[in-house]
Design a protein around this motif. Structure first.
Motif, short mmCIF file in Angstrom:
data_model
loop_
_atom_site.label_atom_id
_atom_site.label_comp_id
_atom_site.label_asym_id
_atom_site.label_seq_id
_atom_site.Cartn_x
_atom_site.Cartn_y
_atom_site.Cartn_z
N GLU A 39 0.82 -1.21 0.00
CA GLU A 39 0.00 0.00 0.00
C GLU A 39 0.86 1.26 0.00
O GLU A 39 0.49 2.26 -0.61
CB GLU A 39 -0.96 0.00 1.19
CG GLU A 39 -2.10 -0.99 1.05
CD GLU A 39 -2.91 -0.80 -0.23
OE1 GLU A 39 -3.28 0.36 -0.55
OE2 GLU A 39 -3.16 -1.80 -0.91
N SER A 40 2.01 1.22 0.66
CA SER A 40 2.91 2.37 0.67
C SER A 40 3.47 2.64 -0.72
O SER A 40 3.60 3.79 -1.14
CB SER A 40 4.06 2.15 1.65
OG SER A 40 3.58 2.04 2.97
N LYS A 42 2.03 1.84 -3.54
CA LYS A 42 0.94 2.39 -4.34
C LYS A 42 0.75 3.87 -4.04
O LYS A 42 0.50 4.67 -4.94
CB LYS A 42 -0.35 1.62 -4.09
CG LYS A 42 -0.33 0.22 -4.65
CD LYS A 42 -1.61 -0.51 -4.37
CE LYS A 42 -1.60 -1.91 -4.95
NZ LYS A 42 -2.85 -2.63 -4.66
N LYS A 43 0.89 4.24 -2.77
CA LYS A 43 0.78 5.65 -2.39
C LYS A 43 1.93 6.45 -2.99
O LYS A 43 1.74 7.61 -3.38
CB LYS A 43 0.76 5.78 -0.87
CG LYS A 43 0.47 7.18 -0.39
CD LYS A 43 0.28 7.26 1.10
CE LYS A 43 -0.07 8.68 1.50
NZ LYS A 43 -0.31 8.81 2.93
N LEU A 44 3.11 5.85 -3.08
CA LEU A 44 4.26 6.51 -3.70
C LEU A 44 3.94 6.93 -5.12
O LEU A 44 4.22 8.06 -5.53
CB LEU A 44 5.46 5.56 -3.68
CG LEU A 44 6.70 5.97 -4.47
CD1 LEU A 44 7.34 7.20 -3.85
CD2 LEU A 44 7.69 4.82 -4.53
N SER A 45 3.32 6.05 -5.88
CA SER A 45 2.95 6.38 -7.25
C SER A 45 1.96 7.53 -7.30
O SER A 45 2.06 8.42 -8.15
CB SER A 45 2.37 5.15 -7.95
OG SER A 45 3.33 4.13 -8.02
N ASP A 46 1.01 7.53 -6.37
CA ASP A 46 0.05 8.62 -6.30
C ASP A 46 0.74 9.94 -5.98
O ASP A 46 0.42 10.98 -6.57
CB ASP A 46 -1.03 8.34 -5.25
CG ASP A 46 -1.93 7.18 -5.63
OD1 ASP A 46 -2.00 6.84 -6.83
OD2 ASP A 46 -2.57 6.61 -4.71
N LEU A 47 1.67 9.91 -5.05
CA LEU A 47 2.40 11.13 -4.67
C LEU A 47 3.18 11.68 -5.86
O LEU A 47 3.22 12.90 -6.07
CB LEU A 47 3.35 10.86 -3.51
CG LEU A 47 2.74 10.54 -2.16
CD1 LEU A 47 3.82 10.18 -1.15
CD2 LEU A 47 1.91 11.69 -1.66
N GLN A 50 0.90 13.50 -8.21
CA GLN A 50 0.39 14.77 -7.67
C GLN A 50 1.45 15.85 -7.66
O GLN A 50 1.14 17.03 -7.80
CB GLN A 50 -0.09 14.57 -6.23
CG GLN A 50 -1.30 13.69 -6.09
CD GLN A 50 -1.57 13.36 -4.63
OE1 GLN A 50 -0.93 13.88 -3.72
NE2 GLN A 50 -2.53 12.48 -4.40
N ALA A 71 4.17 13.64 2.84
CA ALA A 71 3.24 12.51 2.99
C ALA A 71 3.87 11.17 2.60
O ALA A 71 3.17 10.17 2.52
CB ALA A 71 1.99 12.76 2.14
N PRO A 73 5.11 7.72 2.98
CA PRO A 73 4.87 6.76 4.07
C PRO A 73 6.14 6.47 4.86
O PRO A 73 7.24 6.44 4.31
CB PRO A 73 4.39 5.51 3.33
CG PRO A 73 3.77 6.04 2.07
CD PRO A 73 4.63 7.21 1.69
N LYS A 93 8.12 0.08 -7.52
CA LYS A 93 6.90 0.35 -8.30
C LYS A 93 6.68 -0.74 -9.35
O LYS A 93 5.55 -1.18 -9.57
CB LYS A 93 6.96 1.73 -8.95
CG LYS A 93 6.84 2.84 -7.93
CD LYS A 93 6.73 4.20 -8.57
CE LYS A 93 8.02 4.55 -9.28
NZ LYS A 93 8.04 5.89 -9.84
#
Length: 112
Positions: A39-40, A42-47, A50, A71, A73, A93
């Motif tokens: 999940e971290s 996946k959040k990296l890709s979102d960050l 953005q 942000a 993780p 990733k």
């Protein structure tokens, strides 16, 4: 006959508990001595999507761009101390995209 009902209820409860425990376990990726949650990554890709930096800022940066994001993780932050941080983030990733939830990649653990 009452003993069978209680036994059936207990075994049903045990199965339900096991299913719940499996669903709460996190999937982890182990790579280059780091263990991070899927999940971290996946959040990296979102960050990264953005946070757009100009090419000039990226060229001057000594750390990968995600390392500057507040942000990021907690389990990914130690990677920023590595000289290979950029390549590690890129590899994580890639691994995360390889059906990590299904353990198709040997770097993934805790999957179903």
């Amino acid at each position: 006959m009452g003993g069978r009902t209680v036994s059936g209820l207990l075994s049903g409860a045990a199965v339900l508990l096991l299913v719940l425990l499996q669903s709460t376990e996190s999937v982890y990726i182990q790579y280059q001595g780091f263990q991070v949650q899927l999940e971290s990554v996946k959040k990296l890709s979102d960050l990264e999507r953005q946070w757009a930096f100009s090419p000039r800022v990226q060229a001057q940066s000594t750390l990968p761009i995600p390392c500057y994001h507040l942000a990021l993780p907690l389990d990914l932050q130690p990677i920023c101390n590595s000289r290979e941080a950029a390549s590690i983030f890129k590899s994580l990733k890639t691994i995360a995209e390889d059906n990590c939830e299904l353990c198709e990649n040997v770097a993934c653990t805790g999957c179903i």
